[in-house]
Design a protein around this motif. Structure first.
Motif, PDB file in Angstrom:
ATOM      1  N   LEU A 106       0.692  -1.151   0.002  1.00  0.00           N
ATOM      2  CA  LEU A 106      -0.046   0.045  -0.044  1.00  0.00           C
ATOM      3  C   LEU A 106       0.886   1.243  -0.092  1.00  0.00           C
ATOM      4  N   TYR A 107       2.051   1.177   0.710  1.00  0.00           N
ATOM      5  CA  TYR A 107       2.666   2.471   0.983  1.00  0.00           C
ATOM      6  C   TYR A 107       3.488   2.666  -0.454  1.00  0.00           C
ATOM      7  N   GLU A 108       3.927   1.453  -0.970  1.00  0.00           N
ATOM      8  CA  GLU A 108       4.523   1.565  -2.419  1.00  0.00           C
ATOM      9  C   GLU A 108       3.544   2.252  -3.549  1.00  0.00           C
ATOM     10  N   ARG A 109       2.304   1.955  -3.329  1.00  0.00           N
ATOM     11  CA  ARG A 109       1.346   2.240  -4.457  1.00  0.00           C
ATOM     12  C   ARG A 109       1.298   3.845  -4.127  1.00  0.00           C
ATOM     13  N   LEU A 110       1.144   3.936  -2.656  1.00  0.00           N
ATOM     14  CA  LEU A 110       0.863   5.535  -2.574  1.00  0.00           C
ATOM     15  C   LEU A 110       2.140   6.389  -3.105  1.00  0.00           C
ATOM     16  N   GLN A 111       3.410   5.909  -3.019  1.00  0.00           N
ATOM     17  CA  GLN A 111       4.550   6.556  -3.554  1.00  0.00           C
ATOM     18  C   GLN A 111       4.297   6.545  -4.964  1.00  0.00           C
ATOM     19  N   TRP A 112       3.871   5.710  -5.721  1.00  0.00           N
ATOM     20  CA  TRP A 112       3.714   5.503  -7.113  1.00  0.00           C
ATOM     21  C   TRP A 112       2.734   6.869  -7.462  1.00  0.00           C
ATOM     22  N   TYR A 113       1.549   6.833  -6.985  1.00  0.00           N
ATOM     23  CA  TYR A 113       0.777   7.901  -7.154  1.00  0.00           C
ATOM     24  C   TYR A 113       1.326   9.423  -6.613  1.00  0.00           C
ATOM     25  N   GLU A 114       1.862   9.260  -5.762  1.00  0.00           N
ATOM     26  CA  GLU A 114       2.723  10.661  -5.131  1.00  0.00           C
ATOM     27  C   GLU A 114       3.690  10.983  -6.526  1.00  0.00           C
ATOM     28  N   GLY A 115       4.386  10.110  -7.131  1.00  0.00           N
ATOM     29  CA  GLY A 115       5.329  10.374  -7.950  1.00  0.00           C
ATOM     30  C   GLY A 115       4.887  10.529  -9.302  1.00  0.00           C
TER      31      GLY A 115
ATOM     32  N   PHE B  31       3.530  12.534   1.877  1.00  0.00           N
ATOM     33  CA  PHE B  31       2.668  12.639   0.327  1.00  0.00           C
ATOM     34  C   PHE B  31       2.165  13.946   0.095  1.00  0.00           C
ATOM     35  N   PRO B  32       3.052  15.032  -0.163  1.00  0.00           N
ATOM     36  CA  PRO B  32       2.619  16.351  -0.200  1.00  0.00           C
ATOM     37  C   PRO B  32       1.817  16.395  -1.553  1.00  0.00           C
ATOM     38  N   ARG B  33       2.173  15.912  -2.469  1.00  0.00           N
ATOM     39  CA  ARG B  33       1.298  15.811  -3.871  1.00  0.00           C
ATOM     40  C   ARG B  33      -0.172  15.241  -3.798  1.00  0.00           C
ATOM     41  N   LEU B  34      -0.159  14.123  -3.306  1.00  0.00           N
ATOM     42  CA  LEU B  34      -1.263  13.367  -3.149  1.00  0.00           C
ATOM     43  C   LEU B  34      -2.140  14.235  -2.009  1.00  0.00           C
ATOM     44  N   THR B  35      -1.579  14.799  -0.985  1.00  0.00           N
ATOM     45  CA  THR B  35      -2.494  15.773  -0.122  1.00  0.00           C
ATOM     46  C   THR B  35      -2.894  16.901  -0.946  1.00  0.00           C
ATOM     47  N   GLU B  36      -2.160  17.451  -1.752  1.00  0.00           N
ATOM     48  CA  GLU B  36      -2.659  18.453  -2.413  1.00  0.00           C
ATOM     49  C   GLU B  36      -3.861  18.065  -3.539  1.00  0.00           C
ATOM     50  N   TRP B  37      -3.641  16.988  -4.119  1.00  0.00           N
ATOM     51  CA  TRP B  37      -4.545  16.464  -5.236  1.00  0.00           C
ATOM     52  C   TRP B  37      -5.856  16.304  -4.146  1.00  0.00           C
ATOM     53  N   PHE B  38      -5.726  15.507  -3.031  1.00  0.00           N
ATOM     54  CA  PHE B  38      -7.122  15.298  -2.231  1.00  0.00           C
ATOM     55  C   PHE B  38      -7.815  16.475  -1.713  1.00  0.00           C
ATOM     56  N   GLN B  39      -7.000  17.439  -1.312  1.00  0.00           N
ATOM     57  CA  GLN B  39      -7.572  18.964  -0.808  1.00  0.00           C
ATOM     58  C   GLN B  39      -8.366  19.534  -2.238  1.00  0.00           C
ATOM     59  N   THR B  40      -7.613  19.488  -3.312  1.00  0.00           N
ATOM     60  CA  THR B  40      -8.123  19.983  -4.489  1.00  0.00           C
ATOM     61  C   THR B  40      -9.518  19.060  -4.758  1.00  0.00           C
ATOM     62  N   CYS B  41      -9.602  17.874  -4.728  1.00  0.00           N
ATOM     63  CA  CYS B  41     -10.807  17.036  -4.967  1.00  0.00           C
ATOM     64  C   CYS B  41     -11.805  17.557  -3.975  1.00  0.00           C
ATOM     65  N   LEU B  42     -11.546  17.789  -2.779  1.00  0.00           N
ATOM     66  CA  LEU B  42     -12.694  18.216  -1.697  1.00  0.00           C
ATOM     67  C   LEU B  42     -13.262  19.451  -2.196  1.00  0.00           C
ATOM     68  N   LYS B  43     -12.616  20.327  -2.978  1.00  0.00           N
ATOM     69  CA  LYS B  43     -13.210  21.563  -3.346  1.00  0.00           C
ATOM     70  C   LYS B  43     -14.403  21.386  -4.208  1.00  0.00           C
ATOM     71  N   ASN B  44     -14.287  20.152  -4.829  1.00  0.00           N
ATOM     72  CA  ASN B  44     -15.318  19.966  -5.857  1.00  0.00           C
ATOM     73  C   ASN B  44     -16.740  19.401  -5.047  1.00  0.00           C
ATOM     74  N   GLU B  45     -17.966  19.834  -5.426  1.00  0.00           N
ATOM     75  CA  GLU B  45     -18.940  19.535  -4.460  1.00  0.00           C
ATOM     76  C   GLU B  45     -19.490  17.876  -4.628  1.00  0.00           C
ATOM     77  N   HIS B  46     -19.042  17.456  -5.984  1.00  0.00           N
ATOM     78  CA  HIS B  46     -19.254  16.147  -5.924  1.00  0.00           C
ATOM     79  C   HIS B  46     -18.102  14.949  -5.235  1.00  0.00           C
ATOM     80  N   PHE B  47     -17.164  15.344  -5.278  1.00  0.00           N
ATOM     81  CA  PHE B  47     -16.191  14.668  -4.537  1.00  0.00           C
ATOM     82  C   PHE B  47     -16.217  14.887  -2.884  1.00  0.00           C
ATOM     83  N   SER B  48     -16.585  16.093  -2.496  1.00  0.00           N
ATOM     84  CA  SER B  48     -16.965  16.360  -1.218  1.00  0.00           C
ATOM     85  C   SER B  48     -18.153  15.462  -0.570  1.00  0.00           C
TER      86      SER B  48
END
Length: 105
Positions: free
Chosen positions: A7-16, A63-80
């Protein structure tokens, strides 16, 4: 432990692979975002509870990029809305002891 490593490796892949884009596959929401986001909500709730992980989508140390991506998604009403629905169910199940067996393993 092996599954957590995977799981950690998969998260690293997304991050990268986010690479400066607001979304997984570029500048706009795609199938990739719609597919992975609900799974990330599960991880948001269960990883800290079951495995004592830090809240991975709210910190920037691992995972700074993943955090930024997640927070960006949360700004969308459907994702939220999707997050709220999943989060509420998992939080109730957590309170009801649904995941206690997993935590003890």
């Amino acid at each position: 432990a092996l599954k957590l490593k995977e799981l950690y490796e998969r998260l690293q892949w997304y991050e990268g692979n986010i690479r400066g884009n607001p979304y997984m596959a570029g500048g706009s929401i795609s199938h990739a975002d719609i597919t992975i986001f609900p799974t990330c909500v599960f991880m948001e709730v269960l990883l800290p509870y079951v495995f004592d992980w830090s809240p991975i989508f709210y910190e920037t140390g691992h995972f700074p990029r993943l955090t930024e991506w997640f927070q960006t998604c949360l700004k969308n009403e459907h994702f939220s809305s999707v997050r709220k629905d999943i989060y509420d169910v998992l939080t109730k199940q957590k309170k009801d002891g649904r995941f206690d067996g997993v935590k003890e393993v």
